[in-house]
Design an enzyme around this catalytic site. Structure first.
Site, PDB file in Angstrom:
ATOM      1  N   ARG A   1       0.114   8.986   1.168  1.00 28.05           N
ATOM      2  CA  ARG A   1      -0.776   9.023   2.502  1.00 28.05           C
ATOM      3  C   ARG A   1       0.059   8.088   3.515  1.00 28.05           C
ATOM      4  O   ARG A   1      -0.049   8.170   4.588  1.00 28.05           O
ATOM      5  CB  ARG A   1      -2.076   8.548   2.080  1.00 28.05           C
ATOM      6  N   ASN A   2       1.025   7.194   2.960  1.00 27.81           N
ATOM      7  CA  ASN A   2       1.581   6.255   3.904  1.00 27.81           C
ATOM      8  C   ASN A   2       3.021   6.676   4.088  1.00 27.81           C
ATOM      9  O   ASN A   2       3.669   5.573   4.433  1.00 27.81           O
ATOM     10  CB  ASN A   2       1.377   4.634   3.530  1.00 27.81           C
TER      11      ASN A   2
ATOM     12  N   ASP B   1       0.693  -1.172  -0.054  1.00 24.37           N
ATOM     13  CA  ASP B   1       0.011   0.072   0.200  1.00 24.37           C
ATOM     14  C   ASP B   1       0.984   1.220  -0.213  1.00 24.37           C
ATOM     15  O   ASP B   1       0.554   2.195   0.681  1.00 24.37           O
ATOM     16  CB  ASP B   1      -0.854  -0.003   1.374  1.00 24.37           C
TER      17      ASP B   1
ATOM     18  N   ASP C   1       3.148   2.441   7.827  1.00 34.28           N
ATOM     19  CA  ASP C   1       2.057   1.459   7.287  1.00 34.28           C
ATOM     20  C   ASP C   1       2.615  -0.028   6.707  1.00 34.28           C
ATOM     21  O   ASP C   1       1.702  -0.365   5.999  1.00 34.28           O
ATOM     22  CB  ASP C   1       0.831   1.994   6.973  1.00 34.28           C
TER      23      ASP C   1
END
Length: 399
Positions: free
Chosen positions: A252-253, A248, A266
């Site tokens: 955003r991570n 992922d 993450d």
């Protein structure tokens, strides 16, 4: 000579170009501050980094086969010490005369909350105090917190039902063993009751996605964007070396800390999250994917590899160069799947250099085995501005 250099204030050894810039841009350094480092791309050679009115400039120090160092052949020095002594008395082609050696900033490295949490990740919920909410998302909230009234931490609180605690604890054991300067360090968890707490090191500037969107090009330019990408690639190269898959990878991570530090977060959570979002593709095997960041073969087969992470990294590069713009804007997940099946690729964004876009296209090669490794991507981004074509005998400045 090497042993002597280890004791000089201006020799920083094998640090990277981006790290040299971060050191020199420290507020207490003034114009003329400098350091010498080992060249990343040319074994046995060195680079000079100099601060000039708030801008860091880099020069390659060439080395003769028979010994001696030079910027231009008209002035050759037998040692680096002689080189430095000369350019502290005259600029002679440099942007400025060398002044004081760069001050060394000590960038904090990940640590454990205590000797107990090195091997034990379940801690008492009462030992964690939530101070300030930093953000929220589909999985829960992120808080600035304090552990044992002493240690600042980040706390991710997960919505009930967003993951199976047993699954996460198995993943946490692996995550705690992964230690790298460009990966967020997992400290501990609280899983005995809802909401689950994930306690990590604190990155005060939040997600890279929000950081880019807020700036929108006012202070962040290509140099910083390439640096962001290189730091993320460094963390991913480590995961690659450990045979670990993120699944992922997206802006955003990635989290942003002090002194322009960017870290991948993450990793591992994608394996255990149960998500529900219109941009997530749910297969017949009930595995849900962030379609706009997912490689076509992973969408088709639900099989992930480090090469599918490389595809996602290409999308992350798109986010970086567009200041957090959503890829495939206005398209649903189903539409993106259809477009990818027809070999569609995101077009070159406005103001995106051809060199940067070509790296993105490499990541989006239809054949996974033809995509570059993260190790190669990291080296390419670290050397992005250091190309031999930018040199001449009269001007050795790395543009």
């Amino acid at each position: 000579m090497r042993s002597f250099m280890l004791y000089t204030r201006w020799f920083f050894g094998a640090i990277k170009r981006a790290d040299a810039e971060n050191q020199l841009l420290y507020s207490e350094n003034q114009t003329g501050a400098f350091l010498i480092r080992e060249s990343e791309s040319q074994k046995g050679e060195f680079s000079l980094s100099v601060l000039d009115e708030g801008v860091v400039k880099h020069y390659r120090i060439r080395r003769l086969d028979e010994g001696g160092f030079f910027l231009t052949r008209r002035k050759i020095f037998s040692t680096l010490n002689e080189f430095v002594s000369y350019y502290t008395t005259a600029s002679d082609g440099l942007c400025v005369r060398l002044e004081k050696p760069c001050l060394k900033i000590q960038v904090p490295t990940p640590f454990d909350l205590s000797y107990k949490t090195v091997d034990q990740w379940e801690i008492e919920r009462s030992s964690v105090q939530l101070l300030k909410r930093l953000g929220s998302g589909q999985f829960g909230e992120v808080w600035e917190g304090l552990w044992n009234n002493t240690t600042p931490v980040a706390v991710k609180t997960l919505k009930p039902g967003s993951m199976d605690p047993n699954d996460f604890l198995r993943e946490a054991q692996i995550m705690k063993s992964l230690r790298h300067p460009k990966l967020i360090q997992l400290y501990a968890v609280c899983t005995l009751e809802d909401p689950i707490y994930i306690i990590t090191e604190l990155m005060r500037h939040g997600s890279l996605q929000e950081y880019l969107q807020i700036d929108a090009g006012s202070k962040i330019y290509l140099t910083q964007q390439v640096d962001m990408a290189a730091q993320v690639a460094s963390g991913m190269a480590y995961l690659e070396s450990q045979n670990y898959i993120h699944r992922d990878l997206a802006a955003r991570n990635v989290l942003v800390g002090e002194h322009n530090i960017y870290k991948v977060a993450d990793f591992g959570l994608a394996r255990v999250f149960k998500v529900d979002n219109e941009d997530i593709y749910e297969s017949k095997h009930e595995i849900k994917l962030p379609v706009k960041w997912t490689a076509p073969e992973a969408i088709r087969t639900n099989k992930f590899s480090i090469k599918s992470d490389v595809w996602s990294f290409g999308i992350l590069l798109y986010e970086i160069i567009t200041y957090g713009k959503m890829p495939y804007t206005g398209r649903t997940g189903a539409e993106v799947i259809q477009m990818l099946s027809q070999n569609y690729r995101l077009p070159q964004p406005p103001n995106c250099p051809e060199q940067f876009y070509s790296i993105m296209l490499e990541c989006w090669n239809a054949e996974p085995t033809e995509r570059p490794t993260f190790e190669k991507l990291h080296l390419k981004l670290e050397d992005y501005f250091e190309t031999d074509s930018s040199y001449s005998e009269t001007n050795n400045f790395i543009r």
